[in-house]
Structures are given as structure tokens and as C-alpha cells.
Motif scaffolding. Structure first.
Motif, PDB file in Angstrom:
ATOM      1  N   CYS A  33      20.427 -30.561 -98.940  1.00  0.00           N
ATOM      2  CA  CYS A  33      19.718 -30.051 -99.209  1.00  0.00           C
ATOM      3  C   CYS A  33      20.200 -28.780-100.053  1.00  0.00           C
ATOM      4  CB  CYS A  33      19.132 -30.023 -98.062  1.00  0.00           C
ATOM      5  SG  CYS A  33      17.557 -31.832 -97.882  1.00  0.00           S
ATOM      6  N   VAL A  34      21.351 -28.767-100.702  1.00  0.00           N
ATOM      7  CA  VAL A  34      20.942 -27.323-101.357  1.00  0.00           C
ATOM      8  C   VAL A  34      20.619 -27.588-102.550  1.00  0.00           C
ATOM      9  CG1 VAL A  34      23.119 -26.216-102.315  1.00  0.00           C
ATOM     10  CG2 VAL A  34      22.919 -27.097 -99.700  1.00  0.00           C
ATOM     11  N   ILE A  81      29.708 -33.259-106.795  1.00  0.00           N
ATOM     12  CA  ILE A  81      29.177 -31.844-105.903  1.00  0.00           C
ATOM     13  C   ILE A  81      27.955 -31.556-105.145  1.00  0.00           C
ATOM     14  CG2 ILE A  81      29.456 -30.877-108.300  1.00  0.00           C
ATOM     15  CD1 ILE A  81      30.298 -28.525-106.490  1.00  0.00           C
ATOM     16  N   ILE A  82      27.227 -32.302-106.795  1.00  0.00           N
ATOM     17  CA  ILE A  82      25.587 -31.925-106.957  1.00  0.00           C
ATOM     18  C   ILE A  82      25.265 -33.678-106.388  1.00  0.00           C
ATOM     19  CG2 ILE A  82      23.900 -32.915-108.166  1.00  0.00           C
ATOM     20  CD1 ILE A  82      24.514 -30.313-109.149  1.00  0.00           C
ATOM     21  N   GLU A  83      26.170 -34.910-106.113  1.00  0.00           N
ATOM     22  CA  GLU A  83      25.827 -35.843-105.592  1.00  0.00           C
ATOM     23  C   GLU A  83      25.757 -34.684-103.454  1.00  0.00           C
ATOM     24  OE1 GLU A  83      23.529 -38.348-105.533  1.00  0.00           O
ATOM     25  OE2 GLU A  83      24.254 -38.162-107.536  1.00  0.00           O
ATOM     26  N   GLY A 108      17.080 -38.253 -96.604  1.00  0.00           N
ATOM     27  CA  GLY A 108      17.203 -37.588 -96.341  1.00  0.00           C
ATOM     28  C   GLY A 108      17.713 -36.736 -97.248  1.00  0.00           C
ATOM     29  N   HIS A 109      17.370 -36.481 -98.301  1.00  0.00           N
ATOM     30  CA  HIS A 109      17.670 -35.948 -99.723  1.00  0.00           C
ATOM     31  C   HIS A 109      15.924 -34.843-100.179  1.00  0.00           C
ATOM     32  CE1 HIS A 109      21.264 -37.240-101.893  1.00  0.00           C
ATOM     33  NE2 HIS A 109      20.893 -37.702-101.225  1.00  0.00           N
ATOM     34  N   CYS A 110      16.694 -33.377-100.355  1.00  0.00           N
ATOM     35  CA  CYS A 110      15.045 -32.401-100.735  1.00  0.00           C
ATOM     36  C   CYS A 110      14.713 -32.636-101.824  1.00  0.00           C
ATOM     37  CB  CYS A 110      15.634 -31.217-100.213  1.00  0.00           C
ATOM     38  SG  CYS A 110      16.045 -31.158 -98.665  1.00  0.00           S
ATOM     39  N   VAL A 111      12.960 -32.630-101.675  1.00  0.00           N
ATOM     40  CA  VAL A 111      12.425 -32.799-103.346  1.00  0.00           C
ATOM     41  C   VAL A 111      10.816 -32.221-103.192  1.00  0.00           C
ATOM     42  CG1 VAL A 111      13.090 -35.447-103.514  1.00  0.00           C
ATOM     43  CG2 VAL A 111      10.651 -35.171-102.901  1.00  0.00           C
ATOM     44  N   ILE A 154      17.999 -25.519-107.131  1.00  0.00           N
ATOM     45  CA  ILE A 154      19.204 -24.953-105.648  1.00  0.00           C
ATOM     46  C   ILE A 154      18.528 -24.060-105.107  1.00  0.00           C
ATOM     47  CG2 ILE A 154      20.913 -23.229-105.377  1.00  0.00           C
ATOM     48  CD1 ILE A 154      21.787 -23.886-107.938  1.00  0.00           C
ATOM     49  N   ILE A 155      18.172 -25.150-103.704  1.00  0.00           N
ATOM     50  CA  ILE A 155      16.455 -24.738-102.234  1.00  0.00           C
ATOM     51  C   ILE A 155      17.512 -23.965-102.045  1.00  0.00           C
ATOM     52  CG2 ILE A 155      16.359 -25.891-100.413  1.00  0.00           C
ATOM     53  CD1 ILE A 155      16.138 -28.583-101.806  1.00  0.00           C
ATOM     54  N   ASP A 156      18.847 -24.013-101.466  1.00  0.00           N
ATOM     55  CA  ASP A 156      19.964 -22.707-100.508  1.00  0.00           C
ATOM     56  C   ASP A 156      20.700 -22.167-101.042  1.00  0.00           C
ATOM     57  OD1 ASP A 156      21.091 -21.433 -98.539  1.00  0.00           O
ATOM     58  OD2 ASP A 156      21.871 -22.918 -97.356  1.00  0.00           O
TER      59      ASP A 156
END
Length: 113
Positions: free
Chosen positions: A33-34, A25-27, A99-102, A45-47
Motif C-alpha cells: 500500500c505504498v 518494485i511496483i508490485e 490487501g491492495h490499496c485503491v 503514491i500513497i505513502d
């Protein structure tokens, strides 16, 4: 211990345990990008609108495990917990897949190219 040596110790500990033992679920949330890696060494948590209660619980659990690891390493090496977390955050952010958000240095969320 130097920050470089601390970074190596933290990376070894976290990459073999806490940081890379995330449930699916985390991956999936990272890939969408949630959820992303924050500059302070914790997940964020972004979104909020896309985050389920289960996801929030998993983020809290991982962040608690990270906090415990940072505290242990900081105590063992005579450095502040925040310093241990920051060094690891740099490694996690740099190692995040495309593609991942940081968070960038200013704390803004960005998608890695």
C-alpha cells in the motif's frame, strides 16, 4: 462506440500490456500500500515517505504509458481521454487483489478486503 465496448477495448489493451507489465518494485509497493490504483486510471503514491526515487520514476513511467494508451484509444473511438481512463480505472480497481490499496469513488485511499 459505447462505453461498454470502450471498456472492453481498453481492458484488453491495458491488461495485456501497460497495466499488467509492472516491474517487481511496483508490485511490491502495491502489496505494501505504498502505491495504489487511482480513480482516474493512473497509479498514485500513497505513502510518500516510503517511496524511493526509483519507485517514483517507475510510477511516472507507467503513468506515461497509460496516458499514451488512453490517448490512442480515445482518439480511435471518439471519446475524451478522461473517459477512456475512467472506464479503465474502474476495471483496475475492481480487479485489484485483496490487501491492495485503491481510491474509492470519493478519492480516498482504502485497502481492499
Amino acid at each position: 462506440m459505447t462505453l461498454k465496448a470502450l471498456a472492453a477495448a481498453l481492458t484488453l489493451t491495458l491488461f495485456t500490456g501497460v497495466a499488467h507489465s509492472a516491474p517487481p518494485i511496483i508490485e511490491e509497493a502495491k502489496a505494501a500500500c505504498v502505491v495504489g490504483e487511482r480513480i482516474d486510471g493512473y497509479l498514485g503514491i500513497i505513502d510518500e515517505s516510503a517511496a524511493s526515487d526509483t519507485l517514483r520514476r517507475e510510477v511516472r513511467d507507467i503513468n506515461q504509458k497509460r496516458k499514451d494508451a488512453y490517448q490512442q484509444l480515445a482518439s480511435a473511438n471518439g471519446v475524451p481521454v478522461a473517459a477512456a481512463a475512467k472506464v479503465t480505472a474502474e476495471k483496475l480497481i475492481n480487479g485489484a487483489p485483496s490487501g491492495h490499496c485503491v481510491q474509492d469513488a470519493s478519492g480516498q485511499w482504502v485497502k481492499k478486503p
